[in-house]
Write a protein that holds these residues in place. Structure first.
Motif, PDB file in Angstrom:
ATOM      1  N   ARG A   2       3.116  -6.398  -6.704  1.00  0.00           N
ATOM      2  CA  ARG A   2       3.046  -5.084  -6.267  1.00  0.00           C
ATOM      3  C   ARG A   2       2.299  -4.961  -4.756  1.00  0.00           C
ATOM      4  O   ARG A   2       2.276  -3.734  -4.537  1.00  0.00           O
ATOM      5  N   TRP A   3       2.065  -5.905  -4.226  1.00  0.00           N
ATOM      6  CA  TRP A   3       1.175  -5.575  -2.897  1.00  0.00           C
ATOM      7  C   TRP A   3       1.342  -6.616  -1.815  1.00  0.00           C
ATOM      8  O   TRP A   3       1.831  -6.489  -0.870  1.00  0.00           O
ATOM      9  N   ALA A   4       1.507  -8.070  -2.275  1.00  0.00           N
ATOM     10  CA  ALA A   4       1.349  -9.056  -1.315  1.00  0.00           C
ATOM     11  C   ALA A   4       2.931  -9.715  -0.884  1.00  0.00           C
ATOM     12  O   ALA A   4       3.137 -10.023   0.007  1.00  0.00           O
ATOM     13  N   MET A  25       7.563  -5.310  -0.564  1.00  0.00           N
ATOM     14  CA  MET A  25       6.541  -3.960  -0.808  1.00  0.00           C
ATOM     15  C   MET A  25       6.033  -3.420   0.586  1.00  0.00           C
ATOM     16  O   MET A  25       4.860  -2.741   0.543  1.00  0.00           O
ATOM     17  N   TRP A  26       6.788  -3.721   1.742  1.00  0.00           N
ATOM     18  CA  TRP A  26       6.097  -3.397   2.935  1.00  0.00           C
ATOM     19  C   TRP A  26       6.112  -1.939   3.260  1.00  0.00           C
ATOM     20  O   TRP A  26       5.126  -1.572   3.923  1.00  0.00           O
ATOM     21  N   TYR A  27       6.814  -1.113   2.410  1.00  0.00           N
ATOM     22  CA  TYR A  27       6.944   0.245   2.675  1.00  0.00           C
ATOM     23  C   TYR A  27       6.363   1.209   1.616  1.00  0.00           C
ATOM     24  O   TYR A  27       6.070   2.368   1.489  1.00  0.00           O
ATOM     25  N   LYS A  28       5.369   0.359   0.804  1.00  0.00           N
ATOM     26  CA  LYS A  28       4.759   0.976  -0.431  1.00  0.00           C
ATOM     27  C   LYS A  28       3.400   1.130   0.022  1.00  0.00           C
ATOM     28  O   LYS A  28       2.745   0.545   0.898  1.00  0.00           O
ATOM     29  N   TYR A  29       2.550   2.287  -0.744  1.00  0.00           N
ATOM     30  CA  TYR A  29       1.379   2.253  -0.818  1.00  0.00           C
ATOM     31  C   TYR A  29       0.501   1.428  -1.101  1.00  0.00           C
ATOM     32  O   TYR A  29       1.161   0.717  -2.240  1.00  0.00           O
TER      33      TYR A  29
END
Length: 995
Positions: free
Chosen positions: A378-380, A384-388
């Motif tokens: 969910r992050w790395a 997920m580049w456009y997610k908070y």
């Protein structure tokens, strides 16, 4: 609350513990109080709750047998409800553990079965249901030797132990890892250190490495009693009640409003940048009031699950605190894991990752195996580049210091979006008006205007229209929107910093850092060794400690400052060398055989000069880092934080001057001292100084900034990700070579996988902050000359966030979760850059660009002098007015006629030939006036905006004050309820008043 009186009474007789403590550590969830519900977030913090198929939250539980189980010497005061079959299995496992302790653990310092400090907690036996990927488990010794058939529970215990997260018994979770070489000679120090660790309450277990026979791992587990003791010493705040932000009537009103807003939002399209709550559960205790942990008031805190009450990062921080303060020899300064790492006693010390970051099963169907897996998914991941960013999960896994870095980086990246859009708009405005620009038209149509030669021997006479392309490109960056964009960026920098203060205040409140104060740091070993003869009483601790006399400190500081100035002079020397190269290359490219290079010799000179300058910059950066280390060590800072701040300041000064010195030269010195035709200034009486292009010097400045910024970001990204990837690939390759000689291929435990990863940089987040702060300087200082800088920075930061995330999650060992309340010295540096940006942009607009000469011509000398300014029509004839006339016969090169050059000088037929005209002095006065007005206006706006924006939101202040009030009431109420329950249980008369 259900009480098992028989087991508790028998347990009291054995241990003599007080009633309050035995009741509060029970595995049953606490009853909600009359005013608020208990916080249930702790039961969700364990990795097992991340899986949808976890068996931890099963509602049906079978009551245990009334006969209490026999307890060992180190058993905790908990009474655990388990299934009857599991209780039998636990008895079998205890017997097996005793057998193993008598056979396997032969080390006198790590004898878990025989030592008095042995700790076995029944509550820890069966509560961990960690789902691990079977392909990553060690088949340990089962594949090499025949074993007897075992039960399903024993196989599960072996799987948990072999996952690399637990001791061999599969019950005690590993909180820290120490690594040493068997060939190390520091055996006595290591043995004493580990013996003292066990005396402090820690449990140790050794494990040899699978791939290297010389490496030994020491696994550390912190039991419940030790955790409670040190959590109280360290004043760690823990949750005890659910937060109530409003009174009852307001709560009902806001509840209905929130329901209506929720229904309205359900009809709106979902924000694609937000993470789904189902995919990323709330793992933080942000909805709970917290208070410093106290064993005397342990009944105040909500302890639903003793294993997850203290998070993994908190456990690691407590163990690190103990490692820093445990002695290994007799003496005041003979303590701490840092000194043992420096003298080679241990090779490394780090908290383990929570398992693998990958899984064979998709996260949507099977859930996340652990927090590391969840962070990766969910992050790395690049998807997920456009997610908070999930800041709460980052903070929970890596600590507040790293969480604040990613919060600042995300805030900076988000604030770059409006700056990038405005800069792109200014660039597009120049693109669309490029052909209609009056200045570009006049240059492109000047077929008969002959320009004077720009070099001595090989340059030929050129017509002005040959600079048509340069004039159009210059208009992209030097147009009517330049001044507006410079003012906008100065205000943007102020708004960015002021709103970051508010964002930091919200984060420190949500992360429970408002009342946190940094602990008194221990002295650096180098400082103690140098000044051990001179002592002074520490005003905080009241203990004598080494002291650095002021004359010695001043002398060392002066030597350090002299070294800084010497390195800055080295940078200026490198810039001077590039200038000399440009002067030599100018003559060579002008006489080149290729027609293309000969025609665009100025572009070739600037391009090659920029590339050479970039190589010099990257080479000097390596030297600067070593010099900064040397100068900082020479100062002998007292603590590690003082050392880091001093080193960070030196590195910033060195790299800032290194990156921007050539840009300052092109912006403010190029072409300013070249002289005029017939009387040029020459370097060493040989090379004629370089002039600006007929369309201006701004195109050189744009080229210099664009090339350095793009190449620097590409190099940094490669060094951040490519270099660790290559190192990890090489270490895996060596492991595979060693593994080929093994009889059976086995997977590595988690601690050995972490050992094979790269350690975090020695200076922590300094490199990450330094890169972003230098980029912030590029984005703001010369933004008037390069409006696309914020857009390039935005694109780079979108990649940078994922690069850093991927690096922290997959390529680096897990850093020690440190706490911090701000970004440290970097905030002051950012404020200094913001002030410098206003000054440099004022000078760039006034001196480098042609904005002021065009402005003066339009209002004083153009066709609209008496009619008012009407944009491009008022600039008709500007090019002819900005070019002076020179007689070619005076050059002595065989030319005749007249040529033109950029300046405001009288023609050769004037009574005062080649003297400055009145227009020159008007332009100069306008430039100085613009600088003064621009700076005062922008600084006034910046100060006014900073005054209007408070550092802390008003609602946050109200919440903090109300929380302080409610915490006092709830502590009083919890104590009253507890004492009333005690009276009722003991048969005393029940009263509602305070006893």
């Amino acid at each position: 609350m259900v009480h098992h009186s028989g087991s508790i009474q028998s347990f009291r007789q054995q241990k003599g513990m007080n009633t309050s403590k035995s009741e509060t550590v029970k595995e049953h969830p606490l009853q909600p109080s009359r005013r608020s519900l208990p916080c249930l977030a702790q039961s969700q913090t364990h990795p097992q709750s991340l899986s949808k198929h976890s068996s931890f939250l099963q509602p049906n539980r079978v009551q245990p047998q009334p006969r209490p189980q026999p307890l060992s010497a180190g058993t905790s005061t908990a009474t655990v409800d388990v299934v009857s079959e599991r209780a039998k299995v636990m008895e079998t496992l205890e017997n097996n553990l005793i057998k193993l302790s008598n056979t396997e653990y032969s080390d006198p310092f790590l004898d878990v079965g025989k030592d008095k400090d042995t700790y076995t907690d029944d509550s820890e036996h069966g509560n961990y249901d960690v789902r691990t990927d079977q392909s990553l488990l060690i088949q340990n010794k089962l594949a090499r030797q025949k074993t007897e058939p075992r039960t399903k529970s024993s196989l599960k215990t072996d799987a948990m132990a072999s996952s690399g997260l637990f001791f061999k018994d599969g019950k005690k979770r590993i909180d820290y890892i120490l690594v040493y070489k068997k060939s190390s000679l520091q055996v006595e120090k290591r043995s004493t250190f580990e013996k003292n660790l066990r005396a402090e309450g820690l449990m140790l277990e050794r494990e040899p490495a699978v791939t290297n026979s010389d490496i030994m791992f020491v696994k550390i587990h912190c039991p419940w009693e030790t955790l409670c003791k040190y959590a109280e010493r360290m004043n760690i705040r823990m949750p005890f009640r659910k937060k109530c932000y409003y009174t009852d009537w307001r709560s009902k009103t806001m509840g209905s409003l929130q329901r209506n807003m929720r229904e309205l939002k359900s009809w709106l399209p979902r924000n694609p940048m937000k993470l789904d709550k189902e995919a990323l559960p709330d793992l933080e205790e942000t909805d709970c009031y917290t208070a410093p942990f106290s064993r005397a008031r342990i009944h105040h805190f909500t302890i639903n699950n003793k294993d997850s009450f203290f998070s993994n990062s908190t456990r690691s921080r407590i163990v690190h605190h103990m490692l820093q303060r445990t002695k290994y020899e007799d003496g005041k300064s003979k303590m701490g894991i840092n000194r043992l790492l420096n003298n080679g006693t241990y090779e490394a010390a780090f908290p383990p990752h929570e398992g693998s970051h990958k899984s064979r099963h998709p996260i949507k169907t099977h859930g996340a195996q652990n927090h590391r897996h969840l962070l990766y998914e969910r992050w790395a991941r690049w998807g997920m580049w456009y997610k908070y960013q999930p800041l709460d999960l980052i903070r929970r896994y890596f600590g507040e210091k790293i969480g604040l870095y990613f919060a600042w980086l995300g805030w900076y990246t988000g604030m770059l979006i409006p700056a990038a859009l405005v800069g792109l708009f200014v660039f597009l405005y120049g693109l669309f008006t490029m052909d209609s620009s009056q200045v570009s038209k006049e240059i492109c149509e000047a077929n008969e205007t002959i320009m004077c030669p720009m070099c001595e021997r090989n340059c030929t006479l050129q017509k002005l229209n040959e600079s048509c392309i340069y004039a159009k490109v210059t208009h992209l960056f030097d147009n009517g929107g330049t001044v507006f964009f410079a003012i906008f960026m100065a205000i943007w920098a102020t708004v960015f910093l002021e709103f970051w203060k508010r964002r930091r205040a919200v984060l420190t409140y949500d992360w429970d850092l408002i009342d946190w104060e940094d602990e008194e740091e221990e002295l650096r070993p180098q400082f103690e060794a140098k000044y051990s003869q001179v002592e002074r009483v520490n005003p905080i601790t009241g203990k004598p400690e080494p002291f650095q006399p002021f004359p010695d400190k001043l002398s060392r500081l002066m030597v350090s400052v002299s070294g800084i100035f010497f390195m800055i002079s080295l940078v200026l020397t490198a810039v001077f060398a590039v200038v000399v190269y440009r002067l030599v290359a100018m003559e060579q490219f002008a006489s080149f055989k290729w027609y293309f290079i000969k025609k665009y010799w100025q572009f070739a000179t600037s391009g090659t000069g920029v590339c050479i300058n970039f190589m010099i910059i990257m080479s000097l950066n390596v030297v600067y880092e070593k010099v900064a280390y040397l100068l900082t060590d020479l100062e002998h800072p007292r603590t590690e934080s003082e050392w880091e701040n001093s080193f960070a300041l030196k590195m910033f000064l060195f790299q800032f001057v290194n990156l921007n010195s050539s840009i300052f030269y092109i912006a403010f010195f190029l072409g300013r001292f070249a002289g005029r035709p017939g009387k040029y200034n020459k370097l060493f009486n040989r090379w004629r100084l370089e002039e600006c292009h007929p369309s201006g010097c701004l195109i050189d400045l744009c080229l210099q900034m664009g090339v350095i910024m793009v190449l620097k970001q590409m190099w940094n990204n490669f060094m951040e990700l490519g270099y660790p990837l290559l190192q990890n690939w090489w270490s895996r390759r060596k492991m595979k070579r060693r593994g080929q000689s093994m009889e059976h291929k086995i997977s590595l435990p988690q601690w050995e996988k972490d050992w094979n990863l790269q350690p975090m940089n020695l200076h922590g987040l300094m490199d990450e902050y330094l890169e972003m702060v230098l980029q912030f300087g590029f984005t703001t200082i010369f933004v008037a000359a390069f409006p696309l800088a914020p857009l390039l920075a935005l694109l780079n930061n979108i990649i940078e966030i994922r690069l850093d995330a991927y690096k922290f999650v997959t390529q680096w060992r897990r850093p020690m979760p440190a706490r911090a309340t701000d970004i440290g010295i970097w905030y002051g540096i950012l404020e200094g850059i913001g002030v410098l940006a206003v000054i440099t942009n004022a000078f760039v607009i006034a001196i480098t660009s042609d904005y002021i000469p065009r402005f003066v011509y339009a209002y004083k000398y153009g066709p609209c002098t008496d009619q008012g300014y009407r944009q491009e029509k008022c600039l008709k004839g500007y090019v002819n007015s900005s070019l002076s006339v020179f007689d070619l016969s005076e050059l002595g090169m065989g030319y005749s006629g007249y040529c033109r050059y950029r300046d405001y000088r009288a023609p050769p037929w004037s009574s005062t030939p080649y003297e400055f005209t009145l227009q020159f002095w008007h332009v100069l006065a306008a430039r100085l006036a613009f600088i003064i007005v621009f700076e005062h206006l922008v600084f006034g706006i910046k100060s006014f905006i900073a005054y209007l924006i408070p550092d802390m939101p008003k609602d946050l202040c109200d919440r903090m004050r109300r929380e302080k009030y409610l915490v006092q009431e709830m502590m009083y109420e919890a104590e009253l309820e507890h004492l009333q329950r005690e009276r009722k249980k003991n048969g005393k008369q029940y009263h509602h008043e305070w006893p």
